[in-house]
Design a protein around this motif. Structure first.
Motif, PDB file in Angstrom:
ATOM      1  N   VAL A   1       0.839  -1.199   0.000  1.00 47.08           N
ATOM      2  CA  VAL A   1       0.000   0.000   0.000  1.00 47.08           C
ATOM      3  C   VAL A   1       0.877   1.253   0.000  1.00 47.08           C
ATOM      4  N   ALA A   2       1.940   1.244   0.814  1.00 46.02           N
ATOM      5  CA  ALA A   2       2.853   2.391   0.862  1.00 46.02           C
ATOM      6  C   ALA A   2       3.507   2.625  -0.494  1.00 46.02           C
ATOM      7  N   ALA A   3       3.925   1.541  -1.151  1.00 44.30           N
ATOM      8  CA  ALA A   3       4.569   1.663  -2.455  1.00 44.30           C
ATOM      9  C   ALA A   3       3.604   2.225  -3.495  1.00 44.30           C
ATOM     10  N   ARG A   4       2.390   1.688  -3.510  1.00 43.53           N
ATOM     11  CA  ARG A   4       1.401   2.143  -4.508  1.00 43.53           C
ATOM     12  C   ARG A   4       1.006   3.596  -4.269  1.00 43.53           C
ATOM     13  N   THR A   5       0.837   3.988  -3.016  1.00 41.90           N
ATOM     14  CA  THR A   5       0.423   5.358  -2.708  1.00 41.90           C
ATOM     15  C   THR A   5       1.514   6.351  -3.068  1.00 41.90           C
ATOM     16  N   SER A   6       2.755   6.032  -2.735  1.00 43.79           N
ATOM     17  CA  SER A   6       3.857   6.966  -2.950  1.00 43.79           C
ATOM     18  C   SER A   6       4.201   7.156  -4.424  1.00 43.79           C
ATOM     19  N   LEU A   7       3.723   6.271  -5.283  1.00 40.84           N
ATOM     20  CA  LEU A   7       3.967   6.429  -6.717  1.00 40.84           C
ATOM     21  C   LEU A   7       3.112   7.544  -7.320  1.00 40.84           C
ATOM     22  N   VAL A   8       2.101   7.981  -6.588  1.00 35.84           N
ATOM     23  CA  VAL A   8       1.258   9.082  -7.054  1.00 35.84           C
ATOM     24  C   VAL A   8       1.891  10.399  -6.607  1.00 35.84           C
ATOM     25  N   PRO A   9       2.066  11.359  -7.496  1.00 36.98           N
ATOM     26  CA  PRO A   9       2.666  12.641  -7.092  1.00 36.98           C
ATOM     27  C   PRO A   9       1.903  13.296  -5.948  1.00 36.98           C
ATOM     28  N   LYS A  10       2.637  13.865  -4.998  1.00 37.12           N
ATOM     29  CA  LYS A  10       2.078  14.574  -3.841  1.00 37.12           C
ATOM     30  C   LYS A  10       1.222  13.666  -2.965  1.00 37.12           C
ATOM     31  N   HIS A  11       1.572  12.388  -2.913  1.00 38.94           N
ATOM     32  CA  HIS A  11       0.923  11.426  -2.022  1.00 38.94           C
ATOM     33  C   HIS A  11       2.009  10.837  -1.115  1.00 38.94           C
ATOM     34  N   CYS A  12       2.136  11.418   0.080  1.00 37.29           N
ATOM     35  CA  CYS A  12       3.189  10.988   1.003  1.00 37.29           C
ATOM     36  C   CYS A  12       2.645  10.001   2.032  1.00 37.29           C
ATOM     37  N   VAL A  13       3.528   9.147   2.526  1.00 31.96           N
ATOM     38  CA  VAL A  13       3.162   8.081   3.464  1.00 31.96           C
ATOM     39  C   VAL A  13       4.071   8.151   4.680  1.00 31.96           C
ATOM     40  N   LEU A  14       3.457   8.167   5.866  1.00 31.19           N
ATOM     41  CA  LEU A  14       4.218   8.061   7.105  1.00 31.19           C
ATOM     42  C   LEU A  14       4.074   6.641   7.626  1.00 31.19           C
ATOM     43  N   TYR A  15       5.184   5.911   7.668  1.00 34.21           N
ATOM     44  CA  TYR A  15       5.193   4.517   8.106  1.00 34.21           C
ATOM     45  C   TYR A  15       5.776   4.466   9.521  1.00 34.21           C
ATOM     46  N   ILE A  16       4.921   4.202  10.519  1.00 30.91           N
ATOM     47  CA  ILE A  16       5.370   4.100  11.908  1.00 30.91           C
ATOM     48  C   ILE A  16       5.582   2.623  12.217  1.00 30.91           C
TER      49      ILE A  16
ATOM     50  N   MET B   1       7.755  -1.113  -5.659  1.00 31.32           N
ATOM     51  CA  MET B   1       7.572  -0.001  -6.599  1.00 31.32           C
ATOM     52  C   MET B   1       7.927  -0.431  -8.022  1.00 31.32           C
ATOM     53  N   ILE B   2       9.017  -1.176  -8.138  1.00 34.18           N
ATOM     54  CA  ILE B   2       9.424  -1.667  -9.462  1.00 34.18           C
ATOM     55  C   ILE B   2       8.374  -2.627 -10.022  1.00 34.18           C
ATOM     56  N   LEU B   3       7.858  -3.517  -9.166  1.00 30.16           N
ATOM     57  CA  LEU B   3       6.838  -4.470  -9.602  1.00 30.16           C
ATOM     58  C   LEU B   3       5.541  -3.777  -9.990  1.00 30.16           C
ATOM     59  N   SER B   4       5.319  -2.570  -9.453  1.00 29.46           N
ATOM     60  CA  SER B   4       4.123  -1.806  -9.816  1.00 29.46           C
ATOM     61  C   SER B   4       4.257  -1.158 -11.174  1.00 29.46           C
ATOM     62  N   GLY B   5       5.427  -1.274 -11.781  1.00 35.92           N
ATOM     63  CA  GLY B   5       5.626  -0.722 -13.111  1.00 35.92           C
ATOM     64  C   GLY B   5       6.189   0.673 -13.117  1.00 35.92           C
ATOM     65  N   SER B   6       6.760   1.114 -12.002  1.00 31.04           N
ATOM     66  CA  SER B   6       7.313   2.462 -11.935  1.00 31.04           C
ATOM     67  C   SER B   6       8.617   2.545 -12.729  1.00 31.04           C
ATOM     68  N   PRO B   7       8.764   3.569 -13.568  1.00 30.64           N
ATOM     69  CA  PRO B   7      10.042   3.752 -14.266  1.00 30.64           C
ATOM     70  C   PRO B   7      11.175   4.003 -13.276  1.00 30.64           C
ATOM     71  N   GLN B   8      12.370   3.592 -13.638  1.00 29.89           N
ATOM     72  CA  GLN B   8      13.518   3.723 -12.741  1.00 29.89           C
ATOM     73  C   GLN B   8      13.750   5.166 -12.309  1.00 29.89           C
ATOM     74  N   LYS B   9      13.498   6.116 -13.209  1.00 35.24           N
ATOM     75  CA  LYS B   9      13.765   7.522 -12.883  1.00 35.24           C
ATOM     76  C   LYS B   9      12.797   8.077 -11.846  1.00 35.24           C
ATOM     77  N   ASN B  10      11.632   7.417 -11.673  1.00 31.18           N
ATOM     78  CA  ASN B  10      10.652   7.899 -10.698  1.00 31.18           C
ATOM     79  C   ASN B  10      10.821   7.277  -9.320  1.00 31.18           C
ATOM     80  N   LEU B  11      11.704   6.280  -9.204  1.00 28.92           N
ATOM     81  CA  LEU B  11      11.847   5.569  -7.938  1.00 28.92           C
ATOM     82  C   LEU B  11      12.339   6.473  -6.816  1.00 28.92           C
ATOM     83  N   SER B  12      13.323   7.315  -7.099  1.00 29.57           N
ATOM     84  CA  SER B  12      13.868   8.171  -6.051  1.00 29.57           C
ATOM     85  C   SER B  12      12.824   9.153  -5.549  1.00 29.57           C
ATOM     86  N   GLU B  13      12.006   9.682  -6.468  1.00 27.23           N
ATOM     87  CA  GLU B  13      10.950  10.605  -6.058  1.00 27.23           C
ATOM     88  C   GLU B  13       9.914   9.896  -5.198  1.00 27.23           C
TER      89      GLU B  13
END
Length: 314
Positions: A120-135, A150-162
């Motif tokens: 869920v954290a990975a999928r949410t954070s792939l959306v711009p301006k969608h931040c996740v606090l994991y406690i 994130m990679i398995l969700s199909g995110s391009p490598q350049k978007n991973l750091s963001e």
């Protein structure tokens, strides 16, 4: 209770107020409780005067009338649906996690609670301006696994750091640290921090790890601390319009089945409770671990709805 006073409108003069008081009409409620005909007959006022006073009192003291469709439109504009990254879970939840709601994942060890939280954290954070606090209340958080999802969700490598920058992990190994984090969160959301200004999801994995050791037996203060955590979590999700996802253990029930831990006092806290269990099925070449998710409590959906899913990468 408001007393009738001169100045509300030109018709509500001192003389007219004295006349009204002589017939027992002293407050705004008294005036509005009488029909215009009754007041006109008792006080010898014209209907024009009575209607003018009534309009002025309603304008000053009555609540605004808002239609149900307007309320629905305002609420629906603020709500956010967060996809979990697993289609069958999204279908089970009618789209995903809903902002202003607290969802609980309950299950035994290795039932997939942490892995689902990371998904869920990975999928949410792939959306711009969608931040996740994991406690994290243990040592289960894995940034490598998060990156893999994130990679398995199909995110391009350049978007991973963001995307990775949109996930912040805080460790809270006891209930006091957890309360401190939750207490400071609203102030952080309203300051100039870019991360907290775009916070959409708070994950607590696991809530039972810090609550279970302080409740039961003679530890009477533990119950109060648990209720403080519950109140703060629900306050944050409602007032800040974000979603919360927590994990919980399971215990043996009286009927020889399993149920979420933390007792009856915690039962009312989650808006939705999902029970996770494992089901192993034999594939052609290897064994695939199938997990089952069952809704056991919901304020929006029927209970006992079930779906089966496979965690990404399994």
């Amino acid at each position: 209770m408001s007393i009738l006073c001169p100045g509300t409108c030109s018709e509500l003069s001192t003389d007219n107020i004295n006349i009204l008081r002589s017939v027992g009409i002293r407050t705004v409620v008294d005036f509005l409780a009488h029909s215009p005909d009754q007041i006109a007959n008792k006080c010898s006022f014209s209907h024009t005067v009575v209607s003018a006073i009534r309009r002025a009192l309603l304008a000053q003291h009555a609540s605004l009338v808002v239609s149900g469709s307007n309320i629905y439109h305002q609420v629906s504009q603020k709500l956010t649906i967060l996809h979990t990254g697993i289609q069958s879970i999204d279908n089970l939840l009618s789209g995903g996690l809903l902002s202003t709601e607290l969802t609980e994942l309950a299950g035994a060890s290795a039932a997939g609670k942490t892995q689902l939280c990371l998904a869920v954290a990975a999928r949410t954070s792939l959306v711009p301006k969608h931040c996740v606090l994991y406690i994290s209340t243990g040592a289960d958080f894995s940034s490598e696994r998060l990156r893999e999802l994130m990679i398995l969700s199909g995110s391009p490598q350049k978007n991973l750091s963001e995307a990775l920058e949109q996930v912040k992990c805080i460790h809270a190994f006891d209930v006091f640290r957890l309360l401190e984090v939750l207490h400071n969160l609203p102030a952080l959301i309203h300051n100039d921090s870019v991360f907290y200004a775009h916070l959409k999801l708070v994950i607590v994995d696991s809530i039972a790890a810090v609550i279970a050791p302080i409740i039961g037996g003679k530890q009477i203060e533990g119950h109060g601390l648990m209720m403080q955590v519950a109140r703060k979590l629900k306050e944050i999700v409602v007032e800040e319009n974000i979603a919360a996802l927590v994990t919980n253990r399971v215990v043996q029930s009286d009927r020889n089945s399993i149920k979420p831990a933390l007792g009856a006092s915690w039962l009312h806290v989650p808006h939705t409770r999902i029970l996770l269990t494992n089901q192993r099925e034999d594939g052609t070449d290897h064994s695939i671990l199938i997990r089952k998710a069952t809704i056991i409590k919901s304020i929006r959906q029927p209970i006992n709805l079930t779906t089966r899913f496979v965690l990404p990468g399994n």
